[in-house]
Design an enzyme around this catalytic site. Structure first.
Site, PDB file in Angstrom:
ATOM      1  N   GLN A 316       0.825  -1.200   0.000  1.00  0.00           N
ATOM      2  CA  GLN A 316       0.000   0.000   0.000  1.00  0.00           C
ATOM      3  C   GLN A 316       0.866   1.260   0.000  1.00  0.00           C
ATOM      4  O   GLN A 316       0.545   2.253  -0.648  1.00  0.00           O
ATOM      5  CB  GLN A 316      -0.931   0.007   1.214  1.00  0.00           C
ATOM      6  N   GLU A 317       1.979   1.203   0.722  1.00  0.00           N
ATOM      7  CA  GLU A 317       2.839   2.376   0.829  1.00  0.00           C
ATOM      8  C   GLU A 317       3.633   2.634  -0.444  1.00  0.00           C
ATOM      9  O   GLU A 317       3.765   3.780  -0.875  1.00  0.00           O
ATOM     10  CB  GLU A 317       3.805   2.210   2.013  1.00  0.00           C
ATOM     11  N   SER A 318       4.192   1.597  -1.056  1.00  0.00           N
ATOM     12  CA  SER A 318       5.164   1.832  -2.134  1.00  0.00           C
ATOM     13  C   SER A 318       5.055   0.895  -3.326  1.00  0.00           C
ATOM     14  O   SER A 318       5.848   1.017  -4.255  1.00  0.00           O
ATOM     15  CB  SER A 318       6.576   1.707  -1.567  1.00  0.00           C
TER      16      SER A 318
END
Length: 488
Positions: A316-318
């Protein structure tokens, strides 16, 4: 003799005029006669600059790891340019910021349109072009021109400059009418379009770009008129010194390219939360995750989380990109800010092992800092929300949840309150102010979906192969998983 009498009379009249001028100067407040550098000298003497602003995503708000916002970054740099500290009053809307700076404070920076008709104010050089934009509720016939506005209930923010554009348009289209308010902010305006209270709204292009992800029921219409100009407003009572320094500062940022970089960082992206379909996710799972799976497993052993949950958070972050950089400057596979990286002992945010280890420990810290009354999955989901939006805003949402009669220890209830942090009616009463409260709701839901897929794949290699085959099938237009929409 008459000539002498006339000279004496003329001298006496001049003396009387000088005496009268002296009386006027004594009775007139000094602030109206300050020299050119008056306010600038005051700022430097007191060692701080006082700025009136707004609590909005385009100006100033408390972000994931402290104060942020396009104009906040400009204000902070301007204070550094002057060699003084910075104090802010963010309790304003546009008109109150202008009204207040006339009497106190040093400047107003509140996404203000340049307006030379304003009394007792002087403006800086242009900072940003403001393109007015008409947006409308999805499901209505497409609105592509002023002729399509007839019969629509349109709203806008008074004093923002968009109301001025509507008045100019009304001269050509007398049938045009609208509603305007100085108490609403952009998120509330878009919310009213989406829920049917308004058919359409006029705001600025960059404002819609950074808010549209939360309002899938609002469509882009068409640009209205020529761009306006964002500028800072200074009290005329303070002379020209501070305004001239601001112009010098802004010109320097423009020459160095930093101003364009700041605009691109804050307004050049409207997709940094991406709702990917199954094929893209499975491709990344197959191509990227094997490189980092053991690092996630090691971090899980050290923190007690399921490694697949940590992997889902990392995706989700990267998208499992160790060199990822967000528009707000967070970096690495787990997208850590510099302060957070320092807090968890990460020296190189672009090192995948350090990033995964640091992000996992940071999530653990957040979970441990939550009140003991929050238990089970609720505790996990709130820790993940805090990873995105910060503990302060999460606590504000819990307070709102209580006010609404909900359970502040229940994620199901708190997730309903988080989007309210985008509305002035609610965030004005909280400790930490405005937040993009829809983001953590989407964020947690995305991670849970990715975690479900990872669990499914991890359970059976055969099932994974079938899913991968389906995701890369002939029908490119049919994703396996529905796109996740904001819960607004």
């Amino acid at each position: 003799m008459p000539e002498l009498d006339n000279r004496i009379l003329l001298s006496r009249l001049r003396l009387a005029a000088l005496l009268l001028l002296g009386v006027v100067l004594c009775l007139t407040p000094y602030r109206h006669f300050k020299p050119a550098g008056g306010l600038l000298e005051e700022v430097r003497e007191r060692d701080f600059i006082s700025i009136h602003t707004r609590n909005t995503p385009t100006t100033y708000y408390e972000g994931r790891h402290g104060p942020t916002g396009f104009e906040y970054e400009l204000m902070r740099r301007f204070a550094e340019f002057l060699g003084v500290s910075l104090t802010l009053d963010a309790r304003h809307h546009i008109q109150s910021a202008l009204d207040t700076v006339r009497e106190e404070g040093d400047l107003a920076a509140a996404s203000l349109p340049l307006d030379l008709t304003q009394q007792d104010l002087i403006y800086s050089r242009p900072i940003l072009d403001l393109q007015p934009l008409l947006v409308y509720r999805r499901g209505l016939p497409p609105v592509n021109s002023p002729e399509g506005l007839a019969g629509l209930t349109i709203g806008t923010i008074r004093g923002s400059g968009t109301d001025r554009v509507l008045r100019e348009l009304q001269a050509e289209h007398p049938e045009l009418g609208w509603q305007e308010s100085s108490d609403l902010e952009v998120a509330e305006l878009l919310g009213r379009v989406e829920n049917g209270s308004l058919d359409a709204a006029v705001l600025f292009e960059h404002q819609f770009r950074i808010n549209r992800i939360f309002f899938p029921g609002v469509e882009r219409g068409f640009p209205l008129g020529k761009p306006l100009t964002m500028a800072w407003a200074f009290p005329a009572r303070g002379g020209l010194g501070l305004q001239q320094e601001a112009n010098r500062f802004l010109a320097e940022l423009q020459r160095e390219g930093w101003l364009d970089e700041l605009v691109a960082r804050h307004f050049g992206h409207d997709d940094y939360l991406e709702y990917v379909g199954a094929r893209v996710f499975i491709d990344h799972l197959n191509e990227r995750l094997p490189t980092y799976a053991e690092l996630f497993r090691e971090a899980a052993r050290n923190t007690g989380f399921d490694w697949k949950l940590l992997a889902a958070l990392g995706y989700q972050e990267s998208h499992w990109d160790p060199e990822a950089t967000s528009p707000t400057g967070v970096r690495g596979l787990m997208m850590l800010t510099l302060p957070t990286a320092g807090e968890v002992g990460v020296e190189d945010r672009l090192d995948p092992a350090q990033s995964i280890n640091g992000g996992s420990r940071y999530l653990r810290q957040l979970k441990e800092r939550l009140p003991e009354s929050i238990q089970g999955d609720d505790r996990l989901y709130m820790a993940m929300a805090a990873y995105n939006v910060g503990l302060g805003h999460l606590y504000d949402a819990r307070t709102i949840t209580e006010e609404m009669g909900g359970d502040p220890d229940s994620w199901e209830d708190v997730r309903e309150a988080l989007p309210l942090l985008q509305q002035h009616e609610w965030h004005s009463k909280t400790r930490h102010g405005y937040a993009r409260g829809g983001e953590p709701v989407i964020y947690v839901r995305n991670i849970r979906r990715y975690y479900e897929i990872l669990t499914y794949v991890d359970r059976s290699q055969q099932q994974y192969l079938q899913l991968n085959e389906l995701a890369n099938g002939e029908d490119d237009e049919a994703p396996l998983f529905d796109i996740i929409s904001p819960l607004l």
